[in-house]
Write a protein that holds these residues in place. Structure first.
Motif, PDB file in Angstrom:
ATOM      1  N   ASP A   1       0.841  -1.194   0.000  1.00  0.00           N
ATOM      2  CA  ASP A   1       0.000   0.000   0.000  1.00  0.00           C
ATOM      3  C   ASP A   1       0.879   1.248   0.000  1.00  0.00           C
ATOM      4  O   ASP A   1       1.612   1.486   0.953  1.00  0.00           O
ATOM      5  CB  ASP A   1      -0.909  -0.019   1.241  1.00  0.00           C
ATOM      6  N   PRO A   2       0.789   2.068  -1.062  1.00  0.00           N
ATOM      7  CA  PRO A   2       1.654   3.254  -1.114  1.00  0.00           C
ATOM      8  C   PRO A   2       1.421   4.220   0.051  1.00  0.00           C
ATOM      9  O   PRO A   2       2.317   4.976   0.407  1.00  0.00           O
ATOM     10  CB  PRO A   2       1.316   3.918  -2.448  1.00  0.00           C
ATOM     11  N   GLN A   3       0.220   4.185   0.650  1.00  0.00           N
ATOM     12  CA  GLN A   3      -0.065   5.097   1.765  1.00  0.00           C
ATOM     13  C   GLN A   3       0.809   4.811   2.984  1.00  0.00           C
ATOM     14  O   GLN A   3       1.126   5.706   3.751  1.00  0.00           O
ATOM     15  CB  GLN A   3      -1.545   4.997   2.179  1.00  0.00           C
TER      16      GLN A   3
ATOM     17  N   MET B   1       3.812   6.840   3.373  1.00  0.00           N
ATOM     18  CA  MET B   1       3.616   8.258   3.662  1.00  0.00           C
ATOM     19  C   MET B   1       3.542   8.518   5.174  1.00  0.00           C
ATOM     20  O   MET B   1       3.550   9.647   5.600  1.00  0.00           O
ATOM     21  CB  MET B   1       2.310   8.740   3.017  1.00  0.00           C
TER      22      MET B   1
ATOM     23  N   GLU C   1       4.641   9.189   8.589  1.00  0.00           N
ATOM     24  CA  GLU C   1       5.897   9.714   9.136  1.00  0.00           C
ATOM     25  C   GLU C   1       6.428   8.887  10.302  1.00  0.00           C
ATOM     26  O   GLU C   1       7.619   8.844  10.541  1.00  0.00           O
ATOM     27  CB  GLU C   1       5.682  11.140   9.639  1.00  0.00           C
ATOM     28  N   GLN C   2       5.508   8.277  11.025  1.00  0.00           N
ATOM     29  CA  GLN C   2       5.933   7.558  12.233  1.00  0.00           C
ATOM     30  C   GLN C   2       6.682   6.268  11.943  1.00  0.00           C
ATOM     31  O   GLN C   2       7.327   5.718  12.824  1.00  0.00           O
ATOM     32  CB  GLN C   2       4.706   7.250  13.101  1.00  0.00           C
TER      33      GLN C   2
ATOM     34  N   PRO D   1      11.458   4.920   6.962  1.00  0.00           N
ATOM     35  CA  PRO D   1      12.747   4.279   7.223  1.00  0.00           C
ATOM     36  C   PRO D   1      13.715   5.199   7.984  1.00  0.00           C
ATOM     37  O   PRO D   1      13.861   6.366   7.654  1.00  0.00           O
ATOM     38  CB  PRO D   1      13.271   3.964   5.821  1.00  0.00           C
ATOM     39  N   GLY D   2      14.327   4.652   9.008  1.00  0.00           N
ATOM     40  CA  GLY D   2      15.228   5.426   9.844  1.00  0.00           C
ATOM     41  C   GLY D   2      14.632   5.702  11.215  1.00  0.00           C
ATOM     42  O   GLY D   2      15.343   5.942  12.175  1.00  0.00           O
TER      43      GLY D   2
ATOM     44  N   PHE E   1      -4.789   6.038  10.709  1.00  0.00           N
ATOM     45  CA  PHE E   1      -3.945   6.948   9.937  1.00  0.00           C
ATOM     46  C   PHE E   1      -4.319   8.397  10.222  1.00  0.00           C
ATOM     47  O   PHE E   1      -3.472   9.241  10.460  1.00  0.00           O
ATOM     48  CB  PHE E   1      -4.118   6.613   8.456  1.00  0.00           C
TER      49      PHE E   1
ATOM     50  N   ASN F   1      -3.248   9.492  13.634  1.00  0.00           N
ATOM     51  CA  ASN F   1      -1.819   9.790  13.685  1.00  0.00           C
ATOM     52  C   ASN F   1      -1.528  11.184  13.157  1.00  0.00           C
ATOM     53  O   ASN F   1      -0.690  11.896  13.678  1.00  0.00           O
ATOM     54  CB  ASN F   1      -1.045   8.774  12.839  1.00  0.00           C
TER      55      ASN F   1
ATOM     56  N   ASP G   1      -2.467  13.776  15.668  1.00  0.00           N
ATOM     57  CA  ASP G   1      -1.471  13.789  16.733  1.00  0.00           C
ATOM     58  C   ASP G   1      -0.288  14.662  16.350  1.00  0.00           C
ATOM     59  O   ASP G   1       0.207  15.439  17.139  1.00  0.00           O
ATOM     60  CB  ASP G   1      -0.956  12.361  16.995  1.00  0.00           C
ATOM     61  N   ASN G   2       0.095  14.515  15.129  1.00  0.00           N
ATOM     62  CA  ASN G   2       1.249  15.276  14.658  1.00  0.00           C
ATOM     63  C   ASN G   2       0.971  16.766  14.640  1.00  0.00           C
ATOM     64  O   ASN G   2       1.832  17.571  14.928  1.00  0.00           O
ATOM     65  CB  ASN G   2       1.628  14.840  13.243  1.00  0.00           C
TER      66      ASN G   2
ATOM     67  N   LYS H   1      13.743  14.396  10.790  1.00  0.00           N
ATOM     68  CA  LYS H   1      13.078  14.190   9.509  1.00  0.00           C
ATOM     69  C   LYS H   1      14.035  14.417   8.362  1.00  0.00           C
ATOM     70  O   LYS H   1      14.021  13.682   7.376  1.00  0.00           O
ATOM     71  CB  LYS H   1      11.888  15.139   9.376  1.00  0.00           C
TER      72      LYS H   1
ATOM     73  N   GLN I   1      16.229  11.480   7.928  1.00  0.00           N
ATOM     74  CA  GLN I   1      15.593  10.277   7.425  1.00  0.00           C
ATOM     75  C   GLN I   1      15.222  10.361   5.962  1.00  0.00           C
ATOM     76  O   GLN I   1      15.443   9.439   5.203  1.00  0.00           O
ATOM     77  CB  GLN I   1      14.322   9.975   8.228  1.00  0.00           C
ATOM     78  N   LEU I   2      14.639  11.458   5.567  1.00  0.00           N
ATOM     79  CA  LEU I   2      14.107  11.518   4.211  1.00  0.00           C
ATOM     80  C   LEU I   2      14.764  12.570   3.336  1.00  0.00           C
ATOM     81  O   LEU I   2      14.514  12.612   2.138  1.00  0.00           O
ATOM     82  CB  LEU I   2      12.595  11.797   4.261  1.00  0.00           C
TER      83      LEU I   2
ATOM     84  N   VAL J   1       6.260  15.569   4.117  1.00  0.00           N
ATOM     85  CA  VAL J   1       5.854  14.419   3.319  1.00  0.00           C
ATOM     86  C   VAL J   1       4.393  14.629   2.941  1.00  0.00           C
ATOM     87  O   VAL J   1       3.570  14.906   3.792  1.00  0.00           O
ATOM     88  CB  VAL J   1       6.028  13.122   4.146  1.00  0.00           C
ATOM     89  N   PRO J   2       4.051  14.537   1.645  1.00  0.00           N
ATOM     90  CA  PRO J   2       2.649  14.751   1.277  1.00  0.00           C
ATOM     91  C   PRO J   2       1.727  13.695   1.893  1.00  0.00           C
ATOM     92  O   PRO J   2       2.090  12.541   1.987  1.00  0.00           O
ATOM     93  CB  PRO J   2       2.654  14.649  -0.249  1.00  0.00           C
ATOM     94  N   GLN J   3       0.566  14.109   2.302  1.00  0.00           N
ATOM     95  CA  GLN J   3      -0.376  13.183   2.934  1.00  0.00           C
ATOM     96  C   GLN J   3      -1.614  13.021   2.057  1.00  0.00           C
ATOM     97  O   GLN J   3      -2.122  13.984   1.513  1.00  0.00           O
ATOM     98  CB  GLN J   3      -0.809  13.730   4.297  1.00  0.00           C
ATOM     99  N   PHE J   4      -2.082  11.807   1.957  1.00  0.00           N
ATOM    100  CA  PHE J   4      -3.317  11.558   1.223  1.00  0.00           C
ATOM    101  C   PHE J   4      -4.416  11.287   2.242  1.00  0.00           C
ATOM    102  O   PHE J   4      -4.154  10.810   3.333  1.00  0.00           O
ATOM    103  CB  PHE J   4      -3.172  10.343   0.312  1.00  0.00           C
TER     104      PHE J   4
ATOM    105  N   SER K   1      -7.255   9.359   1.677  1.00  0.00           N
ATOM    106  CA  SER K   1      -7.911   8.053   1.639  1.00  0.00           C
ATOM    107  C   SER K   1      -6.929   6.931   1.302  1.00  0.00           C
ATOM    108  O   SER K   1      -5.813   7.173   0.884  1.00  0.00           O
ATOM    109  CB  SER K   1      -9.023   8.079   0.595  1.00  0.00           C
ATOM    110  N   ASP K   2      -7.404   5.737   1.465  1.00  0.00           N
ATOM    111  CA  ASP K   2      -6.587   4.575   1.119  1.00  0.00           C
ATOM    112  C   ASP K   2      -6.451   4.468  -0.394  1.00  0.00           C
ATOM    113  O   ASP K   2      -7.344   4.855  -1.133  1.00  0.00           O
ATOM    114  CB  ASP K   2      -7.271   3.298   1.639  1.00  0.00           C
ATOM    115  N   SER K   3      -5.358   3.913  -0.821  1.00  0.00           N
ATOM    116  CA  SER K   3      -5.119   3.817  -2.254  1.00  0.00           C
ATOM    117  C   SER K   3      -5.810   2.599  -2.841  1.00  0.00           C
ATOM    118  O   SER K   3      -5.813   1.529  -2.245  1.00  0.00           O
ATOM    119  CB  SER K   3      -3.626   3.725  -2.507  1.00  0.00           C
TER     120      SER K   3
END
Lengths: 79, 251
Positions: A52-54, A57, A59-60, A63-64, B5, B8, B11-12, B31, B34-35, B40-43, B45-47
């Motif tokens: 699942d690509p989501q 996304m 953050e919690q 990786p790392g 999701f 979460n 919470d952030n 952050k 790590q990246l 990081v873009p957020q969607f 709904s589920d894909s």
């Protein structure tokens, strides 16, 4: 060194068993991922194995990030 | 899962982390480490499109040590079973950047993809070598980026040699399986594929051919040149077609 043999590399130089225990496949919040142990309490996320690509996304669990053993779903190893 | 999701995310936004995973010195620095970026873009709904990345070596019966990047078939196959069963998932995108690996594991993944009832599209990025070729052609539609390459070569041996004629026959049969799969699932004629496989002078001191982007399309191995944009567009088209077909059946 050049080694001339028909034997596979793995038979000549066996992998050290302890290497395999460093990384484990676990399920965290229902998401399968590969983690590396860092200390007794935490594991560092190496790779997310979900399709699942989501999940990539979130953050919690990117990786790392370090995740606590206490929050794992039963600390199950899929290997 | 979705609620989880969203929770979460909220919470952030509050800047609190109730689970207290770890106390980072600075969340921003963490952050970036790590990246390499802070947002990081957020969607929401589920894909409905799932994505499988086949990277590094395709691992078969022998487990490789952790420093090797591998794709394990015992991970991929249950995921494909879950994708097949989950009605929310409408299509699958396969991203390939592999050097090849275990022939039987590669063929297992290819067969799973070929028999999946949902639309599948593959993209070869970078490389889809060796056993990556059947995986790339197993999907309903395949793309290759212009700079990506695919090495076609005969099956090689890494196991023990039991006896020369027997081993040769065994390898020959195994190779037939790969050739049959590729020719069945792509537009490449068997003759052309075998010619590429046994070509001399293309790979230094070895037989085989390194097919680059456009050539793969020219030989009929891959359907089209393209990247993520074209692949997603095609996948959405296939999903619509698949839906229409299913609706037609009900009527």
């Amino acid at each position: 060194m050049i080694l001339y043999t028909t034997m596979p590399y793995e038979l000549v130089f066996p992998y050290e068993a302890e290497q395999f225990h460093k990384q484990q496949v676990v399920s965290y919040k229902g998401i399968p991922m590969l983690v590396e142990m860092s200390g007794a309490q935490y594991a560092q996320v190496v790779r997310i194995l979900s399709s699942d690509p989501q999940h990539f996304m979130d953050e919690q669990i990117c990786p790392g990030t370090k995740i606590s053993f206490a929050n794992l779903d039963g600390w199950q190893s899929l290997n | 899962m979705n609620n989880d999701f969203l929770r979460n995310n909220s919470d952030n936004q509050e800047g609190q982390n109730p689970s207290k995973e770890e106390k980072p010195t600075s969340p921003l620095i963490e952050k970036i480490q790590q990246l390499g970026q802070t947002n990081v873009p957020q969607f929401s709904s589920d894909s409905k499109i799932h994505c499988l990345t086949i990277v590094g070596q395709i691992e078969g019966h022998l487990a490789l040590p952790p420093q090797n990047k591998t794709t394990k078939y015992e991970h991929l196959i249950p995921q494909l079973v879950a994708i097949e069963q989950n009605s929310n998932i409408e299509g699958v995108l396969i991203i390939l950047n592999t050097v090849g690996g275990d022939v039987e594991a590669g063929l297992a993944i290819s067969e799973m993809l070929a028999t999946l009832s949902k639309p599948t599209v593959s993209i070869v990025l970078g490389g889809g070598h060796s056993i990556g070729v059947p995986i790339a052609v197993s999907c309903n539609y395949s793309f290759i980026t212009e700079t990506a390459t695919m090495t076609i070569h005969p099956i090689r041996l890494t196991g023990l040699v039991i006896g020369v004629p027997q081993t040769f026959e065994y390898l020959d049969k195994m190779q037939e399986r790969v050739v049959n799969f590729v020719t069945k699932h792509s537009n490449i004629p068997e003759e052309t594929f075998k010619d590429l496989m046994f070509a001399k002078g293309n790979l230094t001191r070895d037989i085989g051919t390194n097919v680059i982007g456009e050539d793969a399309v020219k030989y009929g191995l891959i359907d089209e040149i393209g990247g993520i944009g074209q692949a997603m567009k095609k996948l959405n088209e296939l999903i619509d077609l698949h839906k229409e077909k299913n609706e037609g059946l009900i009527q």
